[in-house]
Design an enzyme around this catalytic site. Structure first.
Site, PDB file in Angstrom:
ATOM      1  CE  LYS A  89      -3.974  -2.266   0.616  1.00  0.00           C
ATOM      2  NZ  LYS A  89      -3.584  -3.679   0.745  1.00  0.00           N
TER       3      LYS A  89
HETATM    4  C1  LIG Z   1      -4.184  -4.827   0.251  1.00  0.00           C
HETATM    5  C2  LIG Z   1      -3.350  -6.023   0.208  1.00  0.00           C
HETATM    6  C3  LIG Z   1      -3.582  -7.018  -0.743  1.00  0.00           C
HETATM    7  C4  LIG Z   1      -4.717  -6.952  -1.727  1.00  0.00           C
HETATM    8  O1  LIG Z   1      -4.574  -5.889  -2.641  1.00  0.00           O
HETATM    9  P1  LIG Z   1      -5.864  -5.350  -3.439  1.00  0.00           P
HETATM   10  O2  LIG Z   1      -5.383  -4.158  -4.166  1.00  0.00           O
HETATM   11  O3  LIG Z   1      -6.872  -4.997  -2.375  1.00  0.00           O
HETATM   12  O4  LIG Z   1      -6.326  -6.456  -4.295  1.00  0.00           O
HETATM   13  C5  LIG Z   1      -2.724  -8.108  -0.763  1.00  0.00           C
HETATM   14  N1  LIG Z   1      -1.714  -8.229   0.120  1.00  0.00           N
HETATM   15  C6  LIG Z   1      -1.484  -7.288   1.066  1.00  0.00           C
HETATM   16  C7  LIG Z   1      -0.362  -7.495   2.027  1.00  0.00           C
HETATM   17  C8  LIG Z   1      -2.277  -6.157   1.134  1.00  0.00           C
HETATM   18  O5  LIG Z   1      -2.030  -5.224   2.063  1.00  0.00           O
END
Ligand SMILES: *Cc1c(COP(=O)(O)O)cnc(C)c1O
Length: 493
Positions: free
Chosen positions: A110
């Site tokens: 993120k």
């Molecule tokens: C948010 C997240 C995901 C999923 O990503 P999306 O964009 O919601 O599909 C996968 N792994 C981790 C560690 C995340 O923080």
């Protein structure tokens, strides 16, 4: 280049306006009017570093930002918040290429978007002479929340609230959020799951009366979730970056196609990969990896999206989601941007909990494949990868790797493949350690972390070490239908 609503009821906006709004008033999501094709420029991109490549890509979408504005956003994010040369390293493990997207301040992918997005939003507010404060509302399955809080803390004229499911995040994730500092932050636990938190936030956005009240107090609402186009666009960059790096390292020739395996929850990460493909990046398959909440796996296998099932809490909590918001943007593309078709599908989802796409649309899903991994398979995958290759992966990355093995087994596809690694193993230490050895019931998170470091001979990330001595600042828990009250309490309105 402008931004339009998937649902078709809104006027078109500039990129800065779309970033401020976050979600369309008609409930739809903003999408770019076109995808610039870069095929002819691909060879020029090989020499670029991360920030330069980000400039190249974002400049095509954020056309109302000046070069100086965009550059300053990039300096304040990728240049400041990451160690030099360690923004998105790609690691070759036995000819599997792990793209490590977790070297930012909060140790999950993120950060790739949420280090820059606050600066994009701040610039957008200034450009549009908005005489209001922006209140960011964010529902989180664990990682977005912390990354958004870090990104937005102490940014002028912005306040940020994060809602997380009390029982649906790892203890490190919870501690990271509840110890958040900053003069403009507020973190709230919700008695409910992630979908409750996300729906609660969506309801607040759609509540006209409440929005008017906030407006009269000088606030407008926006979102830091991947429904905001300002989150999504920066994620396109690392698909290009990993490609150019594979070329640079001699692992592929330019214009060779590669696969990406993406551990998927809200469909934001993998959608950015699809956008990269639409722009001409040579991608063969995007492999959507789900955990036991395998709505997307079912969708890609059958063309039916059905959320009428119980959400399971797994060891990959950031993917414990039944309503993948960004899938709406994919549907929009595969129905040839026909908002009427799209609205029918979304209405079915809202009223009946499911929809089925037409055969024409199914054909257009051919860029995607999907597999899923159970909790048990995640455990054995972490164990196997560590014992075979001395490489430690987290539970989400393990979902991806396991899905990739299943895909390969079924298809015999030998295309070079990038495994998108989304979190540091230390963010999910208990389950990671549990995969490596039989554990007594130990709930002391910091002892677990120490053991994990000792037996794997890996370094504990600094931002985890310092958590131990931080004060818990945010202790409030609200019922899932009480979000508005928590907002009023925070803003004192
Ligand atoms: C948010 C997240 C995901 C999923 O990503 P999306 O964009 O919601 O599909 C996968 N792994 C981790 C560690 C995340 O923080």
């Amino acid at each position: 280049m402008f931004y339009l609503s998937t649902r078709g009821f809104e006027e078109n906006l500039t990129s800065s306006q779309a970033i401020i709004k976050g979600i369309c008033p008609d409930g739809g999501l903003y999408v770019p009017s076109e995808f610039p094709n870069i095929s002819n420029e691909l060879s020029n991109l090989i020499a670029l570093d991360y920030s330069q490549l980000a400039f190249f890509i974002l400049n095509k979408f954020l056309v109302d930002f000046t070069n100086d504005e965009l550059n300053s956003c990039l300096v304040n994010s990728y240049e400041c918040k990451f160690k030099k040369g360690c923004i998105a390293p790609i690691v070759n493990i036995n000819e599997n290429f792990f793209l490590e997207l977790y070297h930012g301040p909060t140790l999950a992918f993120k950060d790739m978007a949420l280090t820059i997005m606050p600066h994009l939003l701040k610039t957008s507010i200034d450009k549009n002479n908005l005489n209001k404060k922006v209140l960011i509302l964010t529902a989180t399955s664990g990682d977005t929340g912390k990354a958004a809080l870090e990104g937005f803390k102490n940014i002028n004229n912005v306040k940020i609230m994060v809602f997380f499911p009390e029982k649906g995040v790892s203890s490190i994730q919870k501690l990271q959020m509840r110890t958040q500092e900053g003069n403009n932050t507020y973190v709230v636990g919700i008695n409910g799951n992630f979908d409750d938190a996300q729906n609660g936030v969506k309801d607040v956005f759609n509540d006209n009366e409440f929005n008017q009240k906030l407006n009269s107090k000088g606030y407008i609402l926006s979102s830091a979730n991947s429904i905001n186009i300002g989150r999504l666009l920066p994620q396109i960059v690392y698909y290009f970056y990993s490609y150019t790096n594979l070329v640079k390292q001699g692992n592929i020739n330019i214009f060779d196609k590669i696969n990406f395996v993406v551990p998927t929850g809200n469909f934001g990460n993998i959608l950015a990969g699809y956008y990269a493909k639409m722009m001409g990046l040579p991608i063969n398959k995007l492999i959507c990896a789900s955990n036991d909440n395998n709505v997307l796996y079912d969708f890609f296998s059958t063309g039916i999206y059905n959320k009428n099932r119980k959400l399971k809490l797994t060891t990959s909590p950031s993917m414990d989601i039944l309503i993948s918001s960004n899938l709406e943007r994919l549907l929009f593309e595969i129905c040839n941007r026909d908002s009427k078709t799209l609205n029918t599908l979304i209405n079915n989802l809202n009223n009946k909990g499911y929809y089925e796409i037409s055969d024409d649309m199914k054909v257009k899903l051919d860029s995607f494949q999907s597999e899923y991994a159970s909790i048990e398979e995640v455990k054995t995958t972490i164990n196997k990868v560590f014992n075979n290759y001395n490489y430690l992966i987290d539970t989400h990355t393990a979902v991806a790797y396991c899905a990739y093995e299943k895909y390969k087994e079924k298809t015999n596809d030998n295309t070079k493949t990038v495994i998108v690694s989304t979190a540091s193993p230390y963010k999910f230490s208990k389950d990671v350690l549990n995969s490596l050895l039989e554990m007594d019931d130990n709930d002391n998170e910091f002892e677990i972390i120490k053991t994990l470091s000792n037996i794997t001979n890996t370094e504990i990330p600094e931002s985890i070490k310092i958590l131990k001595d931080k004060n818990v600042i945010h202790k409030d828990v609200y019922e899932k239908n009480n979000l508005k009250v928590s907002i009023e309490n925070f803003l004192k309105v």
